[in-house]
Design an enzyme around this catalytic site. Structure first.
Site: not given
Ligand code: NBP
Length: 474
Positions: A12, A35, A76, A78, A104, A130-131, A184, A187-188, A191
């Site tokens: 979270l 955790r 969590v 990567a 990621n 992503s976002g 992904k 995508h990065n 970016e």
């Protein structure tokens, strides 16, 4: 607990919290576990208060809160934390349960986890999201790959949570095993390329045109009418922001030392692994390396002094036009390199990627969203064997209209000693692919000269070797 939750989010932090709120907002009951319990407590009592959110203090309690087959999204950090979390979840799960890794993760880790979990009957979805924080809350672009049956069972939730365009929700099943995390990663990489292209254009505006950041705002706003690109849009906003303490433009007080978490480097490395040139993406990574070597740059710049010459006189109006065209080619090239890498990866790893779907789910919610994505879909729809988007009719026409500007800009600015790592790489990308003849005949001759590596000929089939020197007489 009377009614079980539809899905659980484990982790979270920034992304996990916003994703929980988005899922809940879409009409689902969500369980959450972190955790560090204080993080869970704070979230439950503040942002998630009075929501259909159920906080678990123990992992077993979290798992127990979920409807079967359980659906758990990991948000969590990567790397090793993902393995540790999976290890602690495994004794609590049952055959058929679904783990969605929304972080990621490196695609090879996803392949390994997928295989290990498959043996234990746990269905795994390696899913790029992503976002950033805003996307997680209001609708990200979601890139899932792995167990297809698991995707079908979570599709409704993912579709409800994702960003939406006229072409549908920004989520689609992309392929087996690590296909989602691979997409992904690329995508990065794209970016990184676009960010560096924009940064170099900003650098020219401040060092050559000597504009102050607020004077650049309208330029980026104007250019973005064509691109409708998130990264160009936020650049204009950044340039407009004042530092509340010094009252100077905030950008001027931000240290020029860029950080990176690895996805750009992985993309560049994958380009090397698969033999696919991604020079603009790699330039984005290299430029961050140079930036990180701040102390060395200070020392070397003091010792070297200014290694530049006068820039030819040019009106601001003319320069602005060149920058506009350079920005266009730089952005398109970053996409072209990434999509080309995906084509090669699809063959190499049997992902069977649908680049129409990939371009569609990048249309909104993600960092590289722009108006160009719709053109790429049309291009791949019209020709599914398209070898590179730069030769799709519409895109080819636009590149031809703009490449002259990039070419002139590079030759004009180079004397000023301003590094143009990405802009010149983008130009080299187009020029190298457009060159029917490269000087690689010389490379082959040199290789044959010193190593008897042989060469092919232009006039007949076969491999050939020349005795370049009479070694017996040396
Ligand atoms: P972080 O990447 O900063 O990770 C923090 C979370 O990981 C916390 O919940 C932390 O729990 C948990 N965690 C760690 Br660290 N080690 C753990 C362990 N051994 N066991 C259990 N939990 C552990 O969070 P984030 O920025 O929200 O990103 C989550 C994922 O999404 C990452 O993979 C990230 O790369 C990816 N992503 C992030 C963004 C973004 O804009 N931030 C965008 C797109 C994707 P704790 O509270 O107990 O330390």
């Amino acid at each position: 607990m009377e009614q079980k939750c539809d899905i659980g989010v484990l982790g979270l932090a920034v992304m996990g919290q916003n994703l929980v709120l988005n899922i809940e907002q879409s009409g689902y009951r969500v369980a959450g576990y972190n955790r560090t319990t204080s993080v869970t407590e704070e979230f439950a009592s503040k942002r998630a208060q009075n929501k259909n959110f159920y906080a678990a203090r123990e992992l077993s309690e979290f798992v127990d809160m979920l409807k079967k087959p359980r659906k758990i999204i990991l948000m969590v950090k990567a790397g090793n934390p993902v393995d540790l979390v999976i290890e602690s979840l495994l004794p609590l799960l049952e055959e058929g349960d679904i783990i969605i890794d929304g972080g990621n993760s490196f695609f090879k880790d996803t392949d390994r986890r997928y295989e290990e979990l498959q043996k234990k009957g746990i269905r795994y979805l390696g899913t790029g999201i992503s976002g950033g924080e805003y996307g997680a809350l209001h609708g990200p672009s979601i890139m899932p790959g792995g167990d297809e049956s698991a995707y079908r069972e979570t599709e409704n939730i993912l579709q409800d949570v994702a960003a939406h365009t006229e072409n549908g929700p920004c989520v689609a099943y992309l392929g087996p095993r690590s296909a989602g995390h691979y997409v992904k990663m690329v995508h990065n990489g794209i970016e990184y390329g676009i960010m560096e292209i924009i940064s170099e254009i900003y650098d020219i505006l401040r060092k050559v045109s000597e504009l102050r950041p607020p004077e650049m705002v309208s330029l980026f706003e104007e250019w973005n009418k064509e691109h409708q690109a998130y990264l160009v849009e936020i650049t204009a906003e950044i340039l407009d922001r004042e530092d509340p303490e010094t009252k100077s433009p905030l950008i001027d007080v931000i240290l020029d030392r860029a950080k990176q978490k690895g996805t750009g480097k992985w993309s560049a490395r994958e380009g090397l692994n698969l033999g696919i040139p991604v020079p603009t993406i790699s330039a984005g990574v290299k430029a961050r390396f140079f930036s990180a070597l701040k102390d060395e740059r200070i020392t070397i710049s003091k010792k070297m002094g200014q290694v530049s010459e006068e820039v030819r006189e040019i009106s601001q109006h003319e320069l602005t036009e060149l920058l506009k065209e350079a920005l266009f080619v730089g952005i398109i090239t970053s996409y072209a390199e990434g999509l080309n890498l995906l084509q090669a990866a699809s063959d190499e790893y049997d992902y069977n990627l649908d680049l129409v779907a990939v371009s569609r789910i990048w249309e909104d919610g993600c960092i590289i969203r722009s108006a160009h994505l719709e053109k790429f879909q049309q291009a791949f729809n019209q020709n599914e064997d398209l070898i590179n988007i730069i030769i799709a009719p519409q895109i080819k026409k636009e590149i031809k209209e703009n490449i002259g500007g990039l070419r002139k800009l590079v030759s004009l600015i180079k004397p000023a000693g301003v590094p143009l790592i990405a802009l010149s790489s983008a130009l080299d990308y187009i020029d190298s692919f457009s060159a029917e003849k490269t000087p690689a005949n010389m490379i082959q001759a040199q290789r044959d000269y010193f190593g008897a590596h042989t060469y092919e000929r232009v006039d007949r089939e076969g491999t050939f070797h020349t005795e370049w020197q009479d070694i017996h007489n040396i």
